[in-house]
Motif scaffolding. Sequence first.
Motif, PDB file in Angstrom:
ATOM      1  N   ARG A 150      10.164  12.839 -20.953  1.00 32.35           N
ATOM      2  CA  ARG A 150       8.856  12.646 -20.526  1.00 32.35           C
ATOM      3  C   ARG A 150       8.413  11.676 -19.666  1.00 32.35           C
ATOM      4  O   ARG A 150       7.893  11.733 -18.522  1.00 32.35           O
ATOM      5  N   ALA A 151       9.097  10.585 -20.317  1.00 37.11           N
ATOM      6  CA  ALA A 151       8.688   9.366 -19.660  1.00 37.11           C
ATOM      7  C   ALA A 151       9.582   9.137 -18.292  1.00 37.11           C
ATOM      8  O   ALA A 151       8.844   8.671 -17.432  1.00 37.11           O
ATOM      9  N   GLY A 152      10.911   9.505 -18.513  1.00 35.95           N
ATOM     10  CA  GLY A 152      11.601   9.564 -17.134  1.00 35.95           C
ATOM     11  C   GLY A 152      10.892  10.419 -16.019  1.00 35.95           C
ATOM     12  O   GLY A 152      10.789  10.001 -14.970  1.00 35.95           O
ATOM     13  N   PHE A 153      10.270  11.656 -16.700  1.00 36.60           N
ATOM     14  CA  PHE A 153       9.759  12.535 -15.570  1.00 36.60           C
ATOM     15  C   PHE A 153       8.401  11.849 -14.770  1.00 36.60           C
ATOM     16  O   PHE A 153       8.614  12.087 -13.655  1.00 36.60           O
ATOM     17  N   VAL A 154       7.830  11.422 -15.658  1.00 35.58           N
ATOM     18  CA  VAL A 154       6.365  10.511 -14.864  1.00 35.58           C
ATOM     19  C   VAL A 154       7.013   9.500 -13.919  1.00 35.58           C
ATOM     20  O   VAL A 154       6.531   9.497 -13.037  1.00 35.58           O
TER      21      VAL A 154
ATOM     22  N   GLY B  88       0.926  -1.104  -0.047  1.00 38.38           N
ATOM     23  CA  GLY B  88       0.035   0.186   0.118  1.00 38.38           C
ATOM     24  C   GLY B  88       0.923   1.287  -0.177  1.00 38.38           C
ATOM     25  O   GLY B  88       0.505   2.247  -0.756  1.00 38.38           O
ATOM     26  N   SER B  89       2.052   1.179   0.716  1.00 38.69           N
ATOM     27  CA  SER B  89       2.667   2.437   0.802  1.00 38.69           C
ATOM     28  C   SER B  89       3.416   2.390  -0.431  1.00 38.69           C
ATOM     29  O   SER B  89       4.108   3.769  -0.527  1.00 38.69           O
ATOM     30  N   THR B  90       3.581   1.787  -1.208  1.00 34.82           N
ATOM     31  CA  THR B  90       4.701   1.702  -2.506  1.00 34.82           C
ATOM     32  C   THR B  90       3.673   2.110  -3.625  1.00 34.82           C
ATOM     33  O   THR B  90       3.912   2.988  -4.344  1.00 34.82           O
ATOM     34  N   VAL B  91       2.589   1.110  -3.819  1.00 33.14           N
ATOM     35  CA  VAL B  91       1.861   1.104  -5.040  1.00 33.14           C
ATOM     36  C   VAL B  91       0.836   2.441  -5.127  1.00 33.14           C
ATOM     37  O   VAL B  91       0.807   3.112  -6.222  1.00 33.14           O
ATOM     38  N   ALA B  92       0.295   2.675  -4.121  1.00 33.69           N
ATOM     39  CA  ALA B  92      -0.780   3.593  -4.376  1.00 33.69           C
ATOM     40  C   ALA B  92      -0.109   5.100  -4.533  1.00 33.69           C
ATOM     41  O   ALA B  92      -0.655   5.910  -5.406  1.00 33.69           O
ATOM     42  N   PRO B  93       0.914   5.449  -3.713  1.00 33.62           N
ATOM     43  CA  PRO B  93       1.530   6.693  -3.892  1.00 33.62           C
ATOM     44  C   PRO B  93       2.212   6.995  -5.382  1.00 33.62           C
ATOM     45  O   PRO B  93       2.204   7.723  -6.016  1.00 33.62           O
ATOM     46  N   PHE B  94       2.803   5.985  -5.848  1.00 40.56           N
ATOM     47  CA  PHE B  94       3.505   5.919  -7.072  1.00 40.56           C
ATOM     48  C   PHE B  94       2.404   5.894  -8.097  1.00 40.56           C
ATOM     49  O   PHE B  94       2.717   6.751  -9.066  1.00 40.56           O
ATOM     50  N   LEU B  95       1.439   5.149  -8.314  1.00 39.04           N
ATOM     51  CA  LEU B  95       0.283   5.503  -9.243  1.00 39.04           C
ATOM     52  C   LEU B  95      -0.199   6.934  -9.263  1.00 39.04           C
ATOM     53  O   LEU B  95      -0.480   7.570 -10.084  1.00 39.04           O
TER      54      LEU B  95
ATOM     55  N   LEU C 193      -0.308  12.453 -11.197  1.00 40.18           N
ATOM     56  CA  LEU C 193       0.035  13.897 -11.081  1.00 40.18           C
ATOM     57  C   LEU C 193       1.310  14.344 -11.983  1.00 40.18           C
ATOM     58  O   LEU C 193       1.131  15.538 -12.574  1.00 40.18           O
ATOM     59  N   ALA C 194       1.995  13.479 -12.191  1.00 44.61           N
ATOM     60  CA  ALA C 194       3.019  13.838 -13.251  1.00 44.61           C
ATOM     61  C   ALA C 194       2.517  14.178 -14.570  1.00 44.61           C
ATOM     62  O   ALA C 194       2.841  15.116 -15.289  1.00 44.61           O
ATOM     63  N   PHE C 195       1.589  13.533 -15.209  1.00 41.94           N
ATOM     64  CA  PHE C 195       0.565  13.667 -16.226  1.00 41.94           C
ATOM     65  C   PHE C 195       0.076  15.050 -16.140  1.00 41.94           C
ATOM     66  O   PHE C 195       0.257  15.867 -17.317  1.00 41.94           O
TER      67      PHE C 195
ATOM     68  N   ARG D 143       1.725  19.788 -18.269  1.00 39.01           N
ATOM     69  CA  ARG D 143       0.821  20.589 -19.092  1.00 39.01           C
ATOM     70  C   ARG D 143       1.742  22.040 -18.818  1.00 39.01           C
ATOM     71  O   ARG D 143       1.714  22.812 -19.675  1.00 39.01           O
ATOM     72  N   THR D 144       2.747  22.386 -17.817  1.00 39.82           N
ATOM     73  CA  THR D 144       3.263  23.387 -17.497  1.00 39.82           C
ATOM     74  C   THR D 144       4.707  23.416 -17.376  1.00 39.82           C
ATOM     75  O   THR D 144       5.593  24.341 -17.285  1.00 39.82           O
TER      76      THR D 144
END
Length: 419
Positions: free
Chosen positions: A129-133, A104-111, A116-118, A122-123
Amino acid sequence: MTSHQVQLLFIDLGLILFLARTLGYLATRVNQPAVVGEIVAGVLLGPSLFNGAVPDLLFPADIRPLLAGMADVGVALFMFAIGLELERATLRGRSRVTGGAIVGSTVAPFLLGIGLAFYLLRTHEPENRAGFVVFIGLVISVTAFPVLARILSERGLSKSAIGGIALATAASVDVVAWTALAAVQATMDGSDEHWRVALAIPYVLITAFVVRPVLRAVFVRKGRAVALGPWHLPMLFTGVLLSGAATEAMGMHFIFGAFLFGTVMPREKTAALRAEIHERTGQVTSLLLPVYFVVAGLGVDLGSMNAGRFAELALILVVAVVGKIGGTYLGARSQGLPARPAVSLGVLMNTRGLTELVILGVGLQIGLLDTEMYSLMVVMAVVTTAMTGPLLARIHRKPLDLAREPEPVGPGPTTVSKT
């Protein structure tokens, strides 16, 4: 170095140590980890105040590389200390509750971080881009194991069941985070020699099967740990720096080599010895890490924040807090942990601290983060770490502990009941 550079370097170091120690002490007076005050000290010396006049005056371009070099040595020793603190028994966990909390502490915040990254794309226009996400997902899912350990110790929770679950979860999450960061950096290597990253596999094997036995032979004699001699620390620090240089040469960051060297220190019957090594290493890092905070703070510019950036900061904080606390809560509850202890565990996992700063520094260095995004993420790291103490105090107003139960030997759900 010229005489003027020497003078300015010494003045800078004195100012850094004084301000970091002062604000770190003030942070502890309000029940915050000292690291919160030290990070704030770095931000105050950065370009956020007085239109950047302070860093331009005190930290000119010819002095910053010298400070950055000292900061890197401090971070390498800090990562060695993290590896030294990790216990393999802790990583194996204590129950299915720990496994649920880890997921839970890894998967949920990662997803949530990926989502958030996508939105942030926008700004912000990163080169990759893939590395940033992936990197933003990683940043959101980090927990600061060493800061968490100190918070638990200060609040008398280290020996409690919830403290044990928290340490096991944080240690596992950090190992996953460092591994993922190594993979991200490998893909960001601008050279055409990506094959160097493959050298990490034989290097890990050599470290585990050659370096570890050598260290055991040096530090364990006749089934007992040896007394720490005058040449032991120089030998260890040399190993840390060489290991960091090796991973840097492989196209990964030096922090991985330093961390790996700490993990292969012998564990059997060496608890007191490792505690002494950790204390001695801490004496060195206590002088060098404040330099890292200032170097990190020089990249934080909050002076040009506008309404749009404040909205992004608010969104980053919401995603970071909800992802960590909510994900940990759901993972722990799914394995039978009662509601209030599950919330407490989620709050503990929301601690980010210096570990987050190290990862953010890597992101800035390899070009995944611009100055604005780096600044917002540093603020998130400070705020989420500062939240831990007040939230824990509120949750633990009534006694809260869990009875330790033996690991199940057969199939079936595991539940942990309140005492």
